[in-house]
Structures are given as C-alpha cells and as structure tokens.
Design an enzyme around this catalytic site. Structure first.
Site, PDB file in Angstrom:
ATOM      1  N   LYS A   1       0.830  -1.217   0.000  1.00 29.74           N
ATOM      2  CA  LYS A   1       0.000   0.000   0.000  1.00 29.74           C
ATOM      3  C   LYS A   1       0.860   1.262   0.000  1.00 29.74           C
ATOM      4  O   LYS A   1       0.663   2.165  -0.808  1.00 29.74           O
ATOM      5  CB  LYS A   1      -0.936   0.026   1.228  1.00 29.74           C
ATOM      6  CG  LYS A   1      -1.885  -1.157   1.316  1.00 29.74           C
ATOM      7  CD  LYS A   1      -2.796  -1.058   2.538  1.00 29.74           C
ATOM      8  CE  LYS A   1      -2.058  -1.097   3.873  1.00 29.74           C
ATOM      9  NZ  LYS A   1      -1.370  -2.378   4.135  1.00 29.74           N
TER      10      LYS A   1
ATOM     11  N   ARG B   1      -9.733   0.921   8.591  1.00 26.87           N
ATOM     12  CA  ARG B   1      -9.315  -0.445   8.925  1.00 26.87           C
ATOM     13  C   ARG B   1     -10.415  -1.219   9.640  1.00 26.87           C
ATOM     14  O   ARG B   1     -10.209  -2.393   9.954  1.00 26.87           O
ATOM     15  CB  ARG B   1      -8.093  -0.374   9.841  1.00 26.87           C
ATOM     16  CG  ARG B   1      -6.781  -0.758   9.176  1.00 26.87           C
ATOM     17  CD  ARG B   1      -5.710  -0.640  10.238  1.00 26.87           C
ATOM     18  NE  ARG B   1      -4.484  -1.307   9.917  1.00 26.87           N
ATOM     19  CZ  ARG B   1      -3.465  -0.756   9.264  1.00 26.87           C
ATOM     20  NH1 ARG B   1      -3.539   0.463   8.806  1.00 26.87           N
ATOM     21  NH2 ARG B   1      -2.359  -1.440   9.078  1.00 26.87           N
TER      22      ARG B   1
ATOM     23  N   ARG C   1      11.157  -5.708   5.511  1.00 22.11           N
ATOM     24  CA  ARG C   1      10.912  -4.270   5.320  1.00 22.11           C
ATOM     25  C   ARG C   1      11.828  -3.439   6.212  1.00 22.11           C
ATOM     26  O   ARG C   1      12.005  -3.708   7.377  1.00 22.11           O
ATOM     27  CB  ARG C   1       9.457  -3.935   5.653  1.00 22.11           C
ATOM     28  CG  ARG C   1       9.199  -2.422   5.644  1.00 22.11           C
ATOM     29  CD  ARG C   1       7.748  -2.059   5.557  1.00 22.11           C
ATOM     30  NE  ARG C   1       6.906  -2.688   6.545  1.00 22.11           N
ATOM     31  CZ  ARG C   1       5.569  -2.675   6.494  1.00 22.11           C
ATOM     32  NH1 ARG C   1       4.937  -2.092   5.499  1.00 22.11           N
ATOM     33  NH2 ARG C   1       4.868  -3.269   7.437  1.00 22.11           N
TER      34      ARG C   1
ATOM     35  N   ARG D   1      10.865  -1.628  11.770  1.00 20.22           N
ATOM     36  CA  ARG D   1       9.772  -1.287  12.685  1.00 20.22           C
ATOM     37  C   ARG D   1       9.641  -2.354  13.762  1.00 20.22           C
ATOM     38  O   ARG D   1       9.705  -3.540  13.456  1.00 20.22           O
ATOM     39  CB  ARG D   1       8.448  -1.198  11.902  1.00 20.22           C
ATOM     40  CG  ARG D   1       8.208   0.139  11.279  1.00 20.22           C
ATOM     41  CD  ARG D   1       7.143   0.101  10.223  1.00 20.22           C
ATOM     42  NE  ARG D   1       5.887  -0.512  10.659  1.00 20.22           N
ATOM     43  CZ  ARG D   1       4.797  -0.604   9.893  1.00 20.22           C
ATOM     44  NH1 ARG D   1       4.808  -0.116   8.659  1.00 20.22           N
ATOM     45  NH2 ARG D   1       3.720  -1.167  10.338  1.00 20.22           N
TER      46      ARG D   1
ATOM     47  N   ARG E   1      -0.826  -9.234  13.600  1.00 21.38           N
ATOM     48  CA  ARG E   1      -1.369  -8.218  12.677  1.00 21.38           C
ATOM     49  C   ARG E   1      -2.181  -8.872  11.565  1.00 21.38           C
ATOM     50  O   ARG E   1      -3.183  -8.327  11.120  1.00 21.38           O
ATOM     51  CB  ARG E   1      -0.233  -7.365  12.107  1.00 21.38           C
ATOM     52  CG  ARG E   1       0.271  -6.349  13.131  1.00 21.38           C
ATOM     53  CD  ARG E   1       1.615  -5.789  12.758  1.00 21.38           C
ATOM     54  NE  ARG E   1       1.589  -5.082  11.488  1.00 21.38           N
ATOM     55  CZ  ARG E   1       2.661  -4.846  10.752  1.00 21.38           C
ATOM     56  NH1 ARG E   1       3.856  -5.279  11.169  1.00 21.38           N
ATOM     57  NH2 ARG E   1       2.564  -4.178   9.636  1.00 21.38           N
TER      58      ARG E   1
HETATM   59  P1  ADP Z   1       1.002  -1.686   7.432  1.00 17.26           P
HETATM   60  O1  ADP Z   1       1.666  -0.721   6.475  1.00 17.26           O
HETATM   61  O2  ADP Z   1       1.879  -2.840   7.698  1.00 17.26           O
HETATM   62  O3  ADP Z   1      -0.353  -2.100   6.963  1.00 17.26           O
HETATM   63  P2  ADP Z   1       0.533   0.649   9.066  1.00 17.26           P
HETATM   64  O4  ADP Z   1       1.771   1.442   9.028  1.00 17.26           O
HETATM   65  O5  ADP Z   1      -0.589   1.070   8.193  1.00 17.26           O
HETATM   66  O6  ADP Z   1       0.860  -0.903   8.812  1.00 17.26           O
HETATM   67  O7  ADP Z   1      -0.027   0.595  10.555  1.00 17.26           O
HETATM   68  C1  ADP Z   1       0.812   0.223  11.638  1.00 17.26           C
HETATM   69  C2  ADP Z   1      -0.042   0.073  12.889  1.00 17.26           C
HETATM   70  O8  ADP Z   1      -0.645   1.340  13.216  1.00 17.26           O
HETATM   71  C3  ADP Z   1      -1.216  -0.895  12.782  1.00 17.26           C
HETATM   72  O9  ADP Z   1      -0.842  -2.240  13.051  1.00 17.26           O
HETATM   73  C4  ADP Z   1      -2.161  -0.342  13.850  1.00 17.26           C
HETATM   74  O10 ADP Z   1      -1.725  -0.698  15.149  1.00 17.26           O
HETATM   75  C5  ADP Z   1      -1.969   1.169  13.702  1.00 17.26           C
HETATM   76  N1  ADP Z   1      -2.919   1.755  12.732  1.00 17.26           N
HETATM   77  C6  ADP Z   1      -2.610   2.344  11.540  1.00 17.26           C
HETATM   78  N2  ADP Z   1      -3.713   2.770  10.902  1.00 17.26           N
HETATM   79  C7  ADP Z   1      -4.762   2.429  11.698  1.00 17.26           C
HETATM   80  C8  ADP Z   1      -6.170   2.562  11.588  1.00 17.26           C
HETATM   81  N3  ADP Z   1      -6.748   3.130  10.511  1.00 17.26           N
HETATM   82  N4  ADP Z   1      -6.936   2.081  12.609  1.00 17.26           N
HETATM   83  C9  ADP Z   1      -6.389   1.518  13.690  1.00 17.26           C
HETATM   84  N5  ADP Z   1      -5.078   1.344  13.864  1.00 17.26           N
HETATM   85  C10 ADP Z   1      -4.251   1.794  12.878  1.00 17.26           C
HETATM   86  P1  ADP Z   2       2.164  -1.903   3.232  1.00 16.20           P
HETATM   87  O1  ADP Z   2       2.161  -0.398   3.276  1.00 16.20           O
HETATM   88  O2  ADP Z   2       0.966  -2.470   2.528  1.00 16.20           O
HETATM   89  O3  ADP Z   2       2.337  -2.527   4.586  1.00 16.20           O
HETATM   90  P2  ADP Z   2       4.790  -1.608   1.931  1.00 16.20           P
HETATM   91  O4  ADP Z   2       4.541  -0.739   0.766  1.00 16.20           O
HETATM   92  O5  ADP Z   2       5.463  -1.019   3.115  1.00 16.20           O
HETATM   93  O6  ADP Z   2       3.415  -2.373   2.363  1.00 16.20           O
HETATM   94  O7  ADP Z   2       5.640  -2.864   1.418  1.00 16.20           O
HETATM   95  C1  ADP Z   2       6.036  -3.919   2.310  1.00 16.20           C
HETATM   96  C2  ADP Z   2       7.410  -4.456   1.890  1.00 16.20           C
HETATM   97  O8  ADP Z   2       7.297  -5.086   0.612  1.00 16.20           O
HETATM   98  C3  ADP Z   2       8.488  -3.394   1.724  1.00 16.20           C
HETATM   99  O9  ADP Z   2       9.724  -3.970   2.115  1.00 16.20           O
HETATM  100  C4  ADP Z   2       8.478  -3.077   0.231  1.00 16.20           C
HETATM  101  O10 ADP Z   2       9.759  -2.640  -0.221  1.00 16.20           O
HETATM  102  C5  ADP Z   2       8.122  -4.432  -0.367  1.00 16.20           C
HETATM  103  N1  ADP Z   2       7.293  -4.359  -1.590  1.00 16.20           N
HETATM  104  C6  ADP Z   2       6.274  -3.503  -1.856  1.00 16.20           C
HETATM  105  N2  ADP Z   2       5.726  -3.739  -3.067  1.00 16.20           N
HETATM  106  C7  ADP Z   2       6.427  -4.788  -3.598  1.00 16.20           C
HETATM  107  C8  ADP Z   2       6.339  -5.515  -4.845  1.00 16.20           C
HETATM  108  N3  ADP Z   2       5.418  -5.213  -5.784  1.00 16.20           N
HETATM  109  N4  ADP Z   2       7.200  -6.526  -5.038  1.00 16.20           N
HETATM  110  C9  ADP Z   2       8.129  -6.847  -4.107  1.00 16.20           C
HETATM  111  N5  ADP Z   2       8.263  -6.202  -2.910  1.00 16.20           N
HETATM  112  C10 ADP Z   2       7.423  -5.187  -2.648  1.00 16.20           C
END
Ligand code: ADP
Ligand code: ADP
Ligand code: ZN
Length: 205
Positions: free
Chosen positions: A13, A88, A122, A151, A162
């Site tokens: 994302k 979410r 990541r 992280r 998660r």
């Molecule tokens: P990821 O990129 O792996 O999906 P995020 O960076 O979006 O994770 O979120 C990290 C953490 O922050 C989540 O596991 C949750 O604890 C909190 N968080 C982020 N966005 C939300 C939301 N919209 N509602 C509730 N908790 C959130």
């Molecule tokens: P999210 O925000 O959904 O949690 P991220 O964009 O942070 O996901 O991506 C999670 C991990 O996967 C990061 O290490 C990123 O560099 C890698 N990644 C993202 N998109 C791709 C892809 N299309 N192919 C391979 N690795 C990816």
C-alpha cells in the site's frame, strides 16, 4: 480525486501510494506514518498508541478518526487525497462516509506467504517514511541519506497477530466497498511498476 488503498500488512500500500499520490497531485495520508510520527515525538497520542501498535492491535477508532478529520482539512488535501491504511474497521468506514465521499477503493491482493517475507524484510526511513526491502537495500541507506530501521511491529511475533487482526477487522471492508460498487481488486504480487500501471489503469477508467 479521493482514493482508499486497502490490503493486508505488507501488500505494498505505502509503496504504491507514494507513486499514485505524486502522479495525481493528491495528498498521501498514511495513518500508520502519522502514528509513528506521534510516537517519535512522544506526544500523548503517540505514547497511548505505542503499546497497541507494538502488540499488533488496532488503535481505537475515535483516535484515528480525530487524526484523519484534522488531516483532511489541511491545504494539500484540496485536490484530493489517498488513504493508506485507513479505514481499517467497518466503524471507521461508516464514519468516513459521513465526512467525505470516495471515488475508488483499490484492494491489493498478495498471498500470505509473500506478505510475511515482505514484512520481515521491510526497512523504513525514519525521516521520509520510505519503505525498502532489505534484499534490495542491503546497505540500509535511504535515497535521502538516512539510515533505515526495522519497525518494532515488523518482528515475527507481532506480524502474525497483525495478520489475524487484518482477517478479523479489516478484511470485511472488501465486501463493504464491493457492495457500494467502489472496489477494484488489483494483483499486488507483481513487480512494483506492473502494480502501479494496473492501479493507474483502474483509476483512469
Ligand atoms: P502496514 O503498512 O503494515 O499495513 P501501518 O503502518 O498502516 O501498517 O499501521 C501500523 C499500525 O498502526 C497498525 O498495526 C495499527 O496498530 C496502527 N494503525 C494504523 N492505521 C490504523 C487505523 N486506521 N486504525 C487503527 N489502527 C491503525
Ligand atoms: P504496506 O504499506 O501495505 O504494509 P509496503 O509498501 O510497506 O506495504 O511494502 C512492504 C514491503 O514489501 C516493503 O519492504 C516493500 O519494499 C516491499 N514491496 C512492496 N511492493 C512490492 C512488490 N510489488 N514486489 C516486491 N516487494 C514489494
Ligand atoms: Zn528517507
């Protein structure tokens, strides 16, 4: 234009959001990045969220909604915005409906085995929020020059929880937005540029 990027942790994302937000000149709103900034600054909100985030649980809906409402009032949201990691829960989605209409919901689909290897590799930039994968950036440097970090909630034990929380609380949003005719599912298990092109095609239709 107003977009939502939906998908499990590690689906890509954030990676895709940066590209689309830049191309369409809209604000990239990552509630995760906002919470990490609050934690880093040691604000009351950040301190209250820290424990939940590090256990892989969600932060309460009212806290998130307060943050989002303030954020979309800012100037850079005038042309639109892209929510990354929000909503979410169904409750967040219902509250959002009362705040703003949405044009498209992009649902990034990635198999779970792939999610785990993406998340465990990541590495994040503490200064600009960029996400990298350790396999492609073994020197642990961001393009902006800062040193990347892992992280706390990307460690294995937390990642499992998660994914459980995603299944329980966030996955129901797929059906929620499909019923509203807003959902577009995109294969997220492809090269970054291929996924980007598919998202652009969907938005431009
Ligand atoms: P990821 O990129 O792996 O999906 P995020 O960076 O979006 O994770 O979120 C990290 C953490 O922050 C989540 O596991 C949750 O604890 C909190 N968080 C982020 N966005 C939300 C939301 N919209 N509602 C509730 N908790 C959130
Ligand atoms: P999210 O925000 O959904 O949690 P991220 O964009 O942070 O996901 O991506 C999670 C991990 O996967 C990061 O290490 C990123 O560099 C890698 N990644 C993202 N998109 C791709 C892809 N299309 N192919 C391979 N690795 C990816
Ligand atoms: Zn950086």
């Amino acid at each position: 234009m107003k977009l939502i990027f939906l998908g499990p942790p590690g689906a890509g994302k954030g990676t895709q959001a940066v590209k689309i937000a830049e191309r369409f000149g809209i604000a990239h709103i990552s509630t995760g990045d906002m919470l990490r900034a609050e934690m880093r600054e040691g604000t009351e909100l950040g301190n209250a969220a820290k424990d939940l985030i590090e256990r892989g649980e969600l932060v309460p809906d009212d806290v998130i909604l307060g943050m989002v409402k303030n954020r979309i009032r800012q100037d850079d949201c005038k042309n639109g915005f892209l929510f990354d990691g929000f909503p979410r829960t169904i409750a967040q989605a219902e509250a959002l409906e009362a705040i703003s209409p949405i044009d498209h919901v992009i649902n990034l689909e990635v198999p779970v085995e792939r999610l785990i290897s993406r998340i465990s590799g990541r590495r994040m930039c503490p200064d600009c929020g960029a996400a990298y994968h350790v396999s492609k950036h073994p020197d642990a440097r961001c393009d902006c020059g800062s040193t990347l970090y892992q992280r706390e909630d990307d460690k294995e034990e937390t990642v499992r929880n998660r994914l459980v929380v995603y299944e329980r609380s966030t996955k129901p949003l797929i059906e929620y937005y499909a019923n509203k005719g807003l959902l577009h599912s995109v294969n997220g298990d492809a090269d970054v540029d291929v996924v980007d092109a598919e998202i652009r095609a969907v938005i431009s239709k």
